[in-house]
Design a protein around this motif. Structure first.
Motif, PDB file in Angstrom:
ATOM      1  N   GLY A 129       2.707  10.645  -9.537  1.00 35.57           N
ATOM      2  CA  GLY A 129       1.815  11.044 -10.640  1.00 35.57           C
ATOM      3  C   GLY A 129       1.120  12.365 -10.373  1.00 35.57           C
ATOM      4  N   LEU A 130       0.678  12.579  -9.110  1.00 41.62           N
ATOM      5  CA  LEU A 130       0.025  13.838  -8.755  1.00 41.62           C
ATOM      6  C   LEU A 130       0.989  15.017  -8.895  1.00 41.62           C
ATOM      7  CD1 LEU A 130      -2.504  15.254  -7.614  1.00 41.62           C
ATOM      8  CD2 LEU A 130      -1.621  14.797  -5.324  1.00 41.62           C
ATOM      9  N   ALA A 131       2.261  14.823  -8.513  1.00 41.42           N
ATOM     10  CA  ALA A 131       3.250  15.894  -8.645  1.00 41.42           C
ATOM     11  C   ALA A 131       3.482  16.252 -10.112  1.00 41.42           C
ATOM     12  CB  ALA A 131       4.560  15.471  -7.980  1.00 41.42           C
ATOM     13  N   GLN A 132       3.475  15.248 -10.975  1.00 40.82           N
ATOM     14  CA  GLN A 132       3.637  15.537 -12.403  1.00 40.82           C
ATOM     15  C   GLN A 132       2.448  16.309 -12.954  1.00 40.82           C
ATOM     16  OE1 GLN A 132       4.295  11.656 -14.099  1.00 40.82           O
ATOM     17  NE2 GLN A 132       6.487  11.659 -13.595  1.00 40.82           N
ATOM     18  N   ILE A 133       1.246  15.970 -12.490  1.00 39.01           N
ATOM     19  CA  ILE A 133       0.066  16.722 -12.932  1.00 39.01           C
ATOM     20  C   ILE A 133       0.139  18.167 -12.460  1.00 39.01           C
ATOM     21  CG2 ILE A 133      -2.443  16.898 -12.693  1.00 39.01           C
ATOM     22  CD1 ILE A 133      -2.541  13.868 -12.490  1.00 39.01           C
ATOM     23  N   GLU A 134       0.556  18.372 -11.210  1.00 37.31           N
ATOM     24  CA  GLU A 134       0.701  19.740 -10.699  1.00 37.31           C
ATOM     25  C   GLU A 134       1.732  20.528 -11.506  1.00 37.31           C
ATOM     26  OE1 GLU A 134       1.721  19.223  -6.642  1.00 37.31           O
ATOM     27  OE2 GLU A 134      -0.362  18.992  -5.963  1.00 37.31           O
ATOM     28  N   ILE A 150      -6.146  10.870  -1.846  1.00 39.47           N
ATOM     29  CA  ILE A 150      -5.298   9.670  -1.857  1.00 39.47           C
ATOM     30  C   ILE A 150      -5.080   9.153  -0.443  1.00 39.47           C
ATOM     31  CG2 ILE A 150      -2.972   8.847  -2.369  1.00 39.47           C
ATOM     32  CD1 ILE A 150      -2.927  10.713  -4.766  1.00 39.47           C
ATOM     33  N   ALA A 151      -4.800  10.077   0.472  1.00 37.33           N
ATOM     34  CA  ALA A 151      -4.560   9.656   1.855  1.00 37.33           C
ATOM     35  C   ALA A 151      -5.810   9.024   2.469  1.00 37.33           C
ATOM     36  CB  ALA A 151      -4.106  10.856   2.684  1.00 37.33           C
ATOM     37  N   LEU A 152      -6.960   9.635   2.259  1.00 34.91           N
ATOM     38  CA  LEU A 152      -8.195   9.078   2.817  1.00 34.91           C
ATOM     39  C   LEU A 152      -8.494   7.698   2.236  1.00 34.91           C
ATOM     40  CD1 LEU A 152     -10.557  12.209   2.916  1.00 34.91           C
ATOM     41  CD2 LEU A 152      -9.460  11.056   4.843  1.00 34.91           C
ATOM     42  N   THR A 153      -8.243   7.523   0.944  1.00 33.11           N
ATOM     43  CA  THR A 153      -8.508   6.230   0.314  1.00 33.11           C
ATOM     44  C   THR A 153      -7.659   5.124   0.935  1.00 33.11           C
ATOM     45  OG1 THR A 153      -9.105   7.325  -1.761  1.00 33.11           O
ATOM     46  CG2 THR A 153      -8.538   4.975  -1.866  1.00 33.11           C
ATOM     47  N   PHE A 154      -6.374   5.398   1.103  1.00 29.05           N
ATOM     48  CA  PHE A 154      -5.502   4.357   1.621  1.00 29.05           C
ATOM     49  C   PHE A 154      -5.678   4.147   3.121  1.00 29.05           C
ATOM     50  CE2 PHE A 154      -3.486   4.928  -2.435  1.00 29.05           C
ATOM     51  CZ  PHE A 154      -3.046   3.641  -2.742  1.00 29.05           C
ATOM     52  N   VAL A 155      -6.058   5.178   3.846  1.00 31.66           N
ATOM     53  CA  VAL A 155      -6.390   4.983   5.254  1.00 31.66           C
ATOM     54  C   VAL A 155      -7.610   4.069   5.378  1.00 31.66           C
ATOM     55  CG1 VAL A 155      -7.290   6.145   7.306  1.00 31.66           C
ATOM     56  CG2 VAL A 155      -5.327   7.083   6.113  1.00 31.66           C
ATOM     57  N   ALA A 156      -8.587   4.278   4.531  1.00 33.99           N
ATOM     58  CA  ALA A 156      -9.776   3.409   4.555  1.00 33.99           C
ATOM     59  C   ALA A 156      -9.408   1.970   4.214  1.00 33.99           C
ATOM     60  CB  ALA A 156     -10.832   3.940   3.593  1.00 33.99           C
ATOM     61  N   VAL A 157      -8.554   1.782   3.183  1.00 33.26           N
ATOM     62  CA  VAL A 157      -8.138   0.425   2.816  1.00 33.26           C
ATOM     63  C   VAL A 157      -7.368  -0.225   3.961  1.00 33.26           C
ATOM     64  CG1 VAL A 157      -6.689  -0.910   1.231  1.00 33.26           C
ATOM     65  CG2 VAL A 157      -8.151   0.919   0.355  1.00 33.26           C
ATOM     66  N   LEU A 207       0.828  -1.208   0.000  1.00 34.48           N
ATOM     67  CA  LEU A 207       0.000   0.000   0.000  1.00 34.48           C
ATOM     68  C   LEU A 207       0.861   1.257   0.000  1.00 34.48           C
ATOM     69  CD1 LEU A 207      -2.814  -0.961   2.555  1.00 34.48           C
ATOM     70  CD2 LEU A 207      -2.993  -0.797   0.068  1.00 34.48           C
ATOM     71  N   GLY A 208       1.948   1.243   0.778  1.00 37.28           N
ATOM     72  CA  GLY A 208       2.846   2.398   0.799  1.00 37.28           C
ATOM     73  C   GLY A 208       3.494   2.648  -0.547  1.00 37.28           C
ATOM     74  N   ALA A 209       3.902   1.574  -1.250  1.00 38.40           N
ATOM     75  CA  ALA A 209       4.512   1.731  -2.571  1.00 38.40           C
ATOM     76  C   ALA A 209       3.522   2.328  -3.566  1.00 38.40           C
ATOM     77  CB  ALA A 209       5.025   0.372  -3.059  1.00 38.40           C
ATOM     78  N   VAL A 210       2.277   1.802  -3.555  1.00 40.99           N
ATOM     79  CA  VAL A 210       1.263   2.361  -4.454  1.00 40.99           C
ATOM     80  C   VAL A 210       0.975   3.818  -4.106  1.00 40.99           C
ATOM     81  CG1 VAL A 210      -1.128   2.136  -5.223  1.00 40.99           C
ATOM     82  CG2 VAL A 210       0.243   0.096  -4.844  1.00 40.99           C
ATOM     83  N   PHE A 211       0.964   4.140  -2.803  1.00 39.64           N
ATOM     84  CA  PHE A 211       0.727   5.524  -2.361  1.00 39.64           C
ATOM     85  C   PHE A 211       1.811   6.464  -2.901  1.00 39.64           C
ATOM     86  CE2 PHE A 211       1.145   8.919   0.822  1.00 39.64           C
ATOM     87  CZ  PHE A 211      -0.151   9.408   0.835  1.00 39.64           C
ATOM     88  N   VAL A 212       3.066   6.013  -2.818  1.00 34.38           N
ATOM     89  CA  VAL A 212       4.169   6.843  -3.322  1.00 34.38           C
ATOM     90  C   VAL A 212       4.067   7.029  -4.829  1.00 34.38           C
ATOM     91  CG1 VAL A 212       6.678   6.953  -3.619  1.00 34.38           C
ATOM     92  CG2 VAL A 212       5.710   6.268  -1.423  1.00 34.38           C
ATOM     93  N   LEU A 213       3.718   5.983  -5.553  1.00 35.32           N
ATOM     94  CA  LEU A 213       3.574   6.097  -7.007  1.00 35.32           C
ATOM     95  C   LEU A 213       2.464   7.084  -7.378  1.00 35.32           C
ATOM     96  CD1 LEU A 213       3.975   2.361  -8.093  1.00 35.32           C
ATOM     97  CD2 LEU A 213       5.635   4.222  -8.359  1.00 35.32           C
ATOM     98  N   LEU A 214       1.371   7.052  -6.634  1.00 33.56           N
ATOM     99  CA  LEU A 214       0.288   7.996  -6.910  1.00 33.56           C
ATOM    100  C   LEU A 214       0.719   9.430  -6.605  1.00 33.56           C
ATOM    101  CD1 LEU A 214      -2.840   6.055  -5.565  1.00 33.56           C
ATOM    102  CD2 LEU A 214      -2.219   6.491  -7.942  1.00 33.56           C
ATOM    103  N   LEU A 215       1.505   9.612  -5.547  1.00 38.69           N
ATOM    104  CA  LEU A 215       2.007  10.957  -5.244  1.00 38.69           C
ATOM    105  C   LEU A 215       2.923  11.470  -6.354  1.00 38.69           C
ATOM    106  CD1 LEU A 215       2.777  10.846  -1.409  1.00 38.69           C
ATOM    107  CD2 LEU A 215       0.817  11.849  -2.577  1.00 38.69           C
TER     108      LEU A 215
END
Length: 338
Positions: free
Chosen positions: A19-24, A303-310, A9-17
């Protein structure tokens, strides 16, 4: 195992971050390109405009002879001071209509405007243009009275006509003002200096600019009425309109101001460098790049809320199993006791 699942979950979280940084970064680049587009249009057409005037001024020089030194070293030198006499209108009426023109550079659009305005200025008298000596025996020399109108960017002036009563005056570029040098001026007859009779000037001006328009209330009483075709005006500056309406067809706004509430300079003095102004900005309320920037700022939260729920579901699912209820049926295939 729980540790392996949390690591995944942490690895997927970092990958999503990432991607979000690239969008920003993409959104910031688009915003930067839009800023460059606005500056490019302003450099090619005209920038934001500030309209100030009309105002009458006359440059004067006072000179006198002064003795310096003692005895044989005594000598006479000429000293001088330069000053500016100004006369602000007692009544200033402005009637303006604003038409919008859209300019584009690639994907980016910029709002430009075409202002057509009629100004009527009235002076009760021009006694303030009479120079008075401050040193006994001095000599006074004053230039011709000049009526001037200052603008933020003189490249935006399309047409202009000024009349003194029924007499049309010749307009020339520049204002001959030490602070507000961009604009236009006309030379008045020398006979108006010091006259006690009222003086009325009328000015028709067509002015173009980019995104923002401001007006400086120089009159003792200033009455400005502005109509435009832009449905989303943003009124700004030191004074909001006393009356305003807007809708899909455009807007109408009116300002009524007194010199008691502004930095209006009294007759015979120079207006302050930081004069109060008011105006309108022709903004686009639904800017896609602003909306995208707001969305990316909330991306980390989602993203944080999603992974906290999971994570919570995983922890709850891996807890101890509840014991079977008493009296429940035995599993299928089990033998019954006699």
């Amino acid at each position: 195992p729980l540790i392996t699942k949390l690591a995944a979950l942490g690895a997927v979280f970092v990958l999503l971050l990432i991607g979000l940084a690239q969008i920003e970064e993409v959104v910031r680049d688009r915003q930067r390109y839009r800023t460059l587009t606005v500056q490019s249009v302003a450099d090619s057409l005209a920038g934001p405009q500030t309209l100030m005037g009309p105002m009458i001024h006359s440059a004067c020089v006072e000179s006198w002879d002064a003795e310096t030194g003692k005895g044989e070293e005594r000598r006479t030198t000429e000293q001088r001071r330069e000053f500016l006499l100004t006369a602000m209108p007692e009544q200033l009426q402005v009637r303006s209509s604003v038409g919008m023109e859209e300019r584009a550079r690639g994907l980016h659009k910029v709002n430009t405007f075409n202002l057509k305005t009629h100004l009527t200025a009235q002076w009760a008298g021009l006694a303030s243009l009479q120079a008075h000596s401050t040193v006994k025996g001095s000599r006074l020399q004053c230039g011709a009275p000049i009526v001037m109108v200052a603008v933020g960017d003189a490249r935006g002036i399309r047409t202009a006509q000024v009349s003194l009563g029924e007499q049309a005056l010749a307009l020339k570029p520049g204002t001959f003002h030490p602070t507000y040098s961009r604009g236009l001026h006309a030379v008045l007859p020398e006979g108006v200096r010091g006259q006690a009779e009222p003086l009325t000037l009328a000015l028709d001006l067509e002015l173009v600019g980019t995104e923002r328009l401001s007006i400086v209330p120089l009159g003792g009483n200033t009455d400005v009425k502005m109509t435009g075709s832009w449905p989303h005006p943003s009124f700004n500056g030191r004074f909001l309109p006393s009356e305003r309406t807007w809708g899909p067809e455009g807007f109408t706004a009116q300002w009524r101001l007194s010199s008691l509430a502004t930095t209006y300079a009294p007759a015979g003095t120079t207006p302050r460098d930081c004069a109060d102004s008011f105006g309108v900005a022709f903004v686009d309320p639904v800017n896609p790049y602003t909306l995208a920037d707001r969305a990316t700022k909330y991306g980390l939260l989602f993203i944080a809320l999603t992974f906290v729920a999971v994570g919570l579901f995983e922890l709850m699912g891996n807890g101890p199993h509840a014991p079977p209820l008493r009296g429940s049926l035995p599993p299928e295939g089990a033998a019954f006791s006699s």
